[in-house]
Design a protein around this motif. Sequence first.
Motif, PDB file in Angstrom:
ATOM      1  N   ILE A  78       8.267  15.731  12.496  1.00  0.00           N
ATOM      2  CA  ILE A  78       7.352  15.420  11.384  1.00  0.00           C
ATOM      3  C   ILE A  78       8.068  14.654  10.294  1.00  0.00           C
ATOM      4  O   ILE A  78       7.569  13.638   9.779  1.00  0.00           O
ATOM      5  N   LEU A  79       9.268  15.114   9.916  1.00  0.00           N
ATOM      6  CA  LEU A  79      10.030  14.433   8.863  1.00  0.00           C
ATOM      7  C   LEU A  79      10.331  12.982   9.249  1.00  0.00           C
ATOM      8  O   LEU A  79      10.207  12.062   8.428  1.00  0.00           O
ATOM      9  N   LYS A  80      10.729  12.765  10.502  1.00  0.00           N
ATOM     10  CA  LYS A  80      11.054  11.424  10.979  1.00  0.00           C
ATOM     11  C   LYS A  80       9.831  10.506  10.921  1.00  0.00           C
ATOM     12  O   LYS A  80       9.899   9.366  10.438  1.00  0.00           O
ATOM     13  N   ASN A  81       8.687  11.023  11.398  1.00  0.00           N
ATOM     14  CA  ASN A  81       7.480  10.194  11.429  1.00  0.00           C
ATOM     15  C   ASN A  81       6.888   9.981  10.034  1.00  0.00           C
ATOM     16  O   ASN A  81       6.281   8.943   9.778  1.00  0.00           O
ATOM     17  N   GLU A  82       7.067  10.959   9.149  1.00  0.00           N
ATOM     18  CA  GLU A  82       6.589  10.763   7.772  1.00  0.00           C
ATOM     19  C   GLU A  82       7.382   9.679   7.077  1.00  0.00           C
ATOM     20  O   GLU A  82       6.841   8.900   6.288  1.00  0.00           O
ATOM     21  N   ASP A  83       8.705   9.607   7.338  1.00  0.00           N
ATOM     22  CA  ASP A  83       9.525   8.514   6.795  1.00  0.00           C
ATOM     23  C   ASP A  83       9.016   7.167   7.302  1.00  0.00           C
ATOM     24  O   ASP A  83       8.907   6.195   6.536  1.00  0.00           O
ATOM     25  N   GLU A  84       8.703   7.120   8.606  1.00  0.00           N
ATOM     26  CA  GLU A  84       8.189   5.870   9.182  1.00  0.00           C
ATOM     27  C   GLU A  84       6.840   5.515   8.552  1.00  0.00           C
ATOM     28  O   GLU A  84       6.573   4.344   8.245  1.00  0.00           O
ATOM     29  N   LEU A  85       6.006   6.531   8.333  1.00  0.00           N
ATOM     30  CA  LEU A  85       4.675   6.304   7.765  1.00  0.00           C
ATOM     31  C   LEU A  85       4.775   5.726   6.350  1.00  0.00           C
ATOM     32  O   LEU A  85       4.035   4.805   5.989  1.00  0.00           O
ATOM     33  N   ARG A  86       5.713   6.271   5.555  1.00  0.00           N
ATOM     34  CA  ARG A  86       5.888   5.752   4.195  1.00  0.00           C
ATOM     35  C   ARG A  86       6.356   4.292   4.225  1.00  0.00           C
ATOM     36  O   ARG A  86       5.926   3.478   3.394  1.00  0.00           O
ATOM     37  N   GLY A  87       7.224   3.964   5.168  1.00  0.00           N
ATOM     38  CA  GLY A  87       7.683   2.583   5.296  1.00  0.00           C
ATOM     39  C   GLY A  87       6.544   1.646   5.664  1.00  0.00           C
ATOM     40  O   GLY A  87       6.429   0.536   5.116  1.00  0.00           O
ATOM     41  N   ILE A  88       5.689   2.081   6.584  1.00  0.00           N
ATOM     42  CA  ILE A  88       4.536   1.258   6.973  1.00  0.00           C
ATOM     43  C   ILE A  88       3.599   1.072   5.791  1.00  0.00           C
ATOM     44  O   ILE A  88       3.076  -0.033   5.557  1.00  0.00           O
ATOM     45  N   ALA A  89       3.373   2.146   5.026  1.00  0.00           N
ATOM     46  CA  ALA A  89       2.479   2.063   3.862  1.00  0.00           C
ATOM     47  C   ALA A  89       3.002   1.052   2.845  1.00  0.00           C
ATOM     48  O   ALA A  89       2.234   0.268   2.272  1.00  0.00           O
ATOM     49  N   ARG A  90       4.327   1.055   2.605  1.00  0.00           N
ATOM     50  CA  ARG A  90       4.904   0.089   1.672  1.00  0.00           C
ATOM     51  C   ARG A  90       4.697  -1.343   2.177  1.00  0.00           C
ATOM     52  O   ARG A  90       4.380  -2.254   1.406  1.00  0.00           O
ATOM     53  N   ALA A  91       4.857  -1.512   3.477  1.00  0.00           N
ATOM     54  CA  ALA A  91       4.685  -2.852   4.064  1.00  0.00           C
ATOM     55  C   ALA A  91       3.231  -3.308   3.976  1.00  0.00           C
ATOM     56  O   ALA A  91       2.955  -4.491   3.728  1.00  0.00           O
ATOM     57  N   ILE A  92       2.301  -2.388   4.179  1.00  0.00           N
ATOM     58  CA  ILE A  92       0.875  -2.721   4.072  1.00  0.00           C
ATOM     59  C   ILE A  92       0.545  -3.196   2.661  1.00  0.00           C
ATOM     60  O   ILE A  92      -0.101  -4.241   2.474  1.00  0.00           O
ATOM     61  N   ARG A  93       1.003  -2.437   1.666  1.00  0.00           N
ATOM     62  CA  ARG A  93       0.704  -2.803   0.279  1.00  0.00           C
ATOM     63  C   ARG A  93       1.325  -4.148  -0.069  1.00  0.00           C
ATOM     64  O   ARG A  93       0.703  -4.985  -0.742  1.00  0.00           O
ATOM     65  N   ALA A  94       2.566  -4.356   0.371  1.00  0.00           N
ATOM     66  CA  ALA A  94       3.240  -5.626   0.061  1.00  0.00           C
ATOM     67  C   ALA A  94       2.470  -6.800   0.660  1.00  0.00           C
ATOM     68  O   ALA A  94       2.246  -7.822  -0.018  1.00  0.00           O
ATOM     69  N   ALA A  95       2.067  -6.675   1.920  1.00  0.00           N
ATOM     70  CA  ALA A  95       1.349  -7.766   2.587  1.00  0.00           C
ATOM     71  C   ALA A  95      -0.026  -8.004   1.950  1.00  0.00           C
ATOM     72  O   ALA A  95      -0.409  -9.158   1.710  1.00  0.00           O
ATOM     73  N   GLU A  96      -0.737  -6.935   1.658  1.00  0.00           N
ATOM     74  CA  GLU A  96      -2.097  -7.087   1.112  1.00  0.00           C
ATOM     75  C   GLU A  96      -2.059  -7.603  -0.317  1.00  0.00           C
ATOM     76  O   GLU A  96      -2.827  -8.501  -0.682  1.00  0.00           O
ATOM     77  N   LEU A  97      -1.155  -7.079  -1.146  1.00  0.00           N
ATOM     78  CA  LEU A  97      -1.088  -7.537  -2.538  1.00  0.00           C
ATOM     79  C   LEU A  97      -0.611  -8.982  -2.621  1.00  0.00           C
ATOM     80  O   LEU A  97      -1.047  -9.741  -3.500  1.00  0.00           O
ATOM     81  N   SER A  98       0.282  -9.384  -1.701  1.00  0.00           N
ATOM     82  CA  SER A  98       0.720 -10.782  -1.646  1.00  0.00           C
ATOM     83  C   SER A  98      -0.460 -11.697  -1.320  1.00  0.00           C
ATOM     84  O   SER A  98      -0.624 -12.762  -1.916  1.00  0.00           O
ATOM     85  N   GLN A  99      -1.306 -11.261  -0.378  1.00  0.00           N
ATOM     86  CA  GLN A  99      -2.490 -12.026  -0.008  1.00  0.00           C
ATOM     87  C   GLN A  99      -3.442 -12.130  -1.192  1.00  0.00           C
ATOM     88  O   GLN A  99      -3.997 -13.199  -1.482  1.00  0.00           O
ATOM     89  N   ILE A 100      -3.668 -11.005  -1.890  1.00  0.00           N
ATOM     90  CA  ILE A 100      -4.592 -10.998  -3.035  1.00  0.00           C
ATOM     91  C   ILE A 100      -4.093 -11.916  -4.130  1.00  0.00           C
ATOM     92  O   ILE A 100      -4.856 -12.724  -4.700  1.00  0.00           O
ATOM     93  N   LYS A 101      -2.790 -11.842  -4.461  1.00  0.00           N
ATOM     94  CA  LYS A 101      -2.227 -12.714  -5.518  1.00  0.00           C
ATOM     95  C   LYS A 101      -2.316 -14.177  -5.130  1.00  0.00           C
ATOM     96  O   LYS A 101      -2.585 -15.033  -5.969  1.00  0.00           O
ATOM     97  N   GLY A 102      -2.080 -14.486  -3.840  1.00  0.00           N
ATOM     98  CA  GLY A 102      -2.191 -15.873  -3.372  1.00  0.00           C
ATOM     99  C   GLY A 102      -3.590 -16.409  -3.552  1.00  0.00           C
ATOM    100  O   GLY A 102      -3.793 -17.535  -3.991  1.00  0.00           O
ATOM    101  N   GLU A 103      -4.573 -15.590  -3.198  1.00  0.00           N
ATOM    102  CA  GLU A 103      -5.973 -16.023  -3.353  1.00  0.00           C
ATOM    103  C   GLU A 103      -6.341 -16.191  -4.821  1.00  0.00           C
ATOM    104  O   GLU A 103      -7.094 -17.109  -5.185  1.00  0.00           O
ATOM    105  N   GLU A 104      -5.810 -15.317  -5.666  1.00  0.00           N
ATOM    106  CA  GLU A 104      -6.104 -15.433  -7.102  1.00  0.00           C
ATOM    107  C   GLU A 104      -5.485 -16.697  -7.686  1.00  0.00           C
ATOM    108  O   GLU A 104      -6.081 -17.347  -8.564  1.00  0.00           O
ATOM    109  N   ARG A 105      -4.281 -17.091  -7.196  1.00  0.00           N
ATOM    110  CA  ARG A 105      -3.658 -18.330  -7.686  1.00  0.00           C
ATOM    111  C   ARG A 105      -4.476 -19.540  -7.259  1.00  0.00           C
ATOM    112  O   ARG A 105      -4.641 -20.492  -8.009  1.00  0.00           O
ATOM    113  N   ASP A 106      -4.966 -19.500  -6.003  1.00  0.00           N
ATOM    114  CA  ASP A 106      -5.769 -20.613  -5.489  1.00  0.00           C
ATOM    115  C   ASP A 106      -7.057 -20.790  -6.291  1.00  0.00           C
ATOM    116  O   ASP A 106      -7.531 -21.912  -6.472  1.00  0.00           O
ATOM    117  N   ASP A 107      -7.607 -19.635  -6.752  1.00  0.00           N
ATOM    118  CA  ASP A 107      -8.831 -19.724  -7.559  1.00  0.00           C
ATOM    119  C   ASP A 107      -8.531 -20.332  -8.924  1.00  0.00           C
ATOM    120  O   ASP A 107      -9.377 -20.936  -9.547  1.00  0.00           O
TER     121      ASP A 107
END
Length: 475
Positions: free
Chosen positions: A446-475
């Motif tokens: 559980i501890l090992k997979n929770e560490d992996e889950l937190r890493g994936i969550a950080r990557a999701i936020r980074a990718a999505e927020l980068s996309q949102i900021k890019g679209e806002e700049r284009d607007d």
Amino acid sequence: MIRLRYLLIILILPFSLIMTGQNLSQAKKYFQAGNYQKALPLFRESLKSSPKRADLNQWVGICLWETGKHKEALPHLELAAKSLAPSNAYLASYYYRSMDYRRASDYWDSYESLRDDDEEIDERPGEVKKAMDMLGNVERIAIIDSLVVDKADFFKHYRLSPEAGSISGTEILPYAKPQVSTSVFMPESKERMLWAQPDSTGRLCITESYKLVTGKWDNYSVVSPEQLNDGGDVNFPFLMADGTTLYYACRGANSIGGYDIFMSRRDGTTGEYLAPQNIGFPYNSPYDDYLLAIDEMTGVGWWATDRLQIPGKVVIYIFVPNSVRRNCDADSEDVYSLAAVKSIKDTWEADTDYSAYRERINAITYEDDTEENEFVFHVRNGLTYTRFDDFRSAEARGLMEKHVKVASFIDDICSQLADLRRSYRTASKATKQQYAGKIETLERSILKNEDELRGIARAIRAAELSQIKGEERDD
């Protein structure tokens, strides 16, 4: 002829006195054995010759009371109450059940003044003494409205703003439905549920469950039964928006009737609830009182009670809660009527308009949330995704698919771990060693997979927020 009549009277009188004495002796034996049905006619026969005798009236009154004839018992008990303590205890109980707290208090005072100092307090009036003590704890609130509704689904008539949470029936539970009358509370986030569930002995306990990151519900658990239950059933929980303050109904040792409303707060360090408090009058009564809910958005509170209602009905009171509790003066003239809610209008402050509260209630709207969430993922403050289609970034969407799989795997391990821990508690010493090894392995996984889950969550936020900021700049 006249002499013969007088002679017969003289002969009959001693015989009558003997019979009365025998009846009274037998009646007392029945009374001591708790056989009030057989004692009653014998006491009544003795009462005919001495209708003003206090002890006979008390025996007749108690026998009538104990056989369910309460109103018929009153004149006998009232006559005896002038000099005998037990009659006052029964009268206090009668007027308490009638919610005539002033007369109940007077009779209880008379009982205590007539009672011998070494005599134990009469337990037959039940919660009367506790209620009389509670008359010093009557909160002054404004009750702005009331509704008489069917008891079966009364909570459906509560109108709470979404921020205050929601109250539903057991049909929303993802578990086997408890065969009891209860309601399910969910806070605004809808990631937690509280309801009542019977334990292994049949006693109702407050139960809670949390939603996992996959959208599934975790195994439910009982909430602080040693603190909250007070030796009896608990039901109808409502959690304030602070996530700490819990209102609920309890039928325990410190209740003054059936269910009373209690309040407790959760210790942020231990997670356990602190010693609960009976919130007193006017919320509680000799009857069942339950499901107090406070909506901080509308500034309105709700509670339900079956006091003085016909079977199958309850009255819901809608009131304005105080930010700081304001108790009535225990010596004030209106304390008894306010405790019993004799009149809603009597609770209103002079020259105060309560229409704004009703308008806020009427303005509440509810979104249609029948579509089931695929997951719940917080991208940033104020932005939460519940479906794959919410993502703007293809990379983030792909990572979210991986996130859901890992989270589902963790959920499965947690379920296995819970089962193993339950088995460990009842296992023999030899078997416990085997369980301990398996438990340790699952905990590491559980501890090992929770560490992996937190890493994936950080990557999701980074990718999505980068996309949102890019679209806002284009607007």
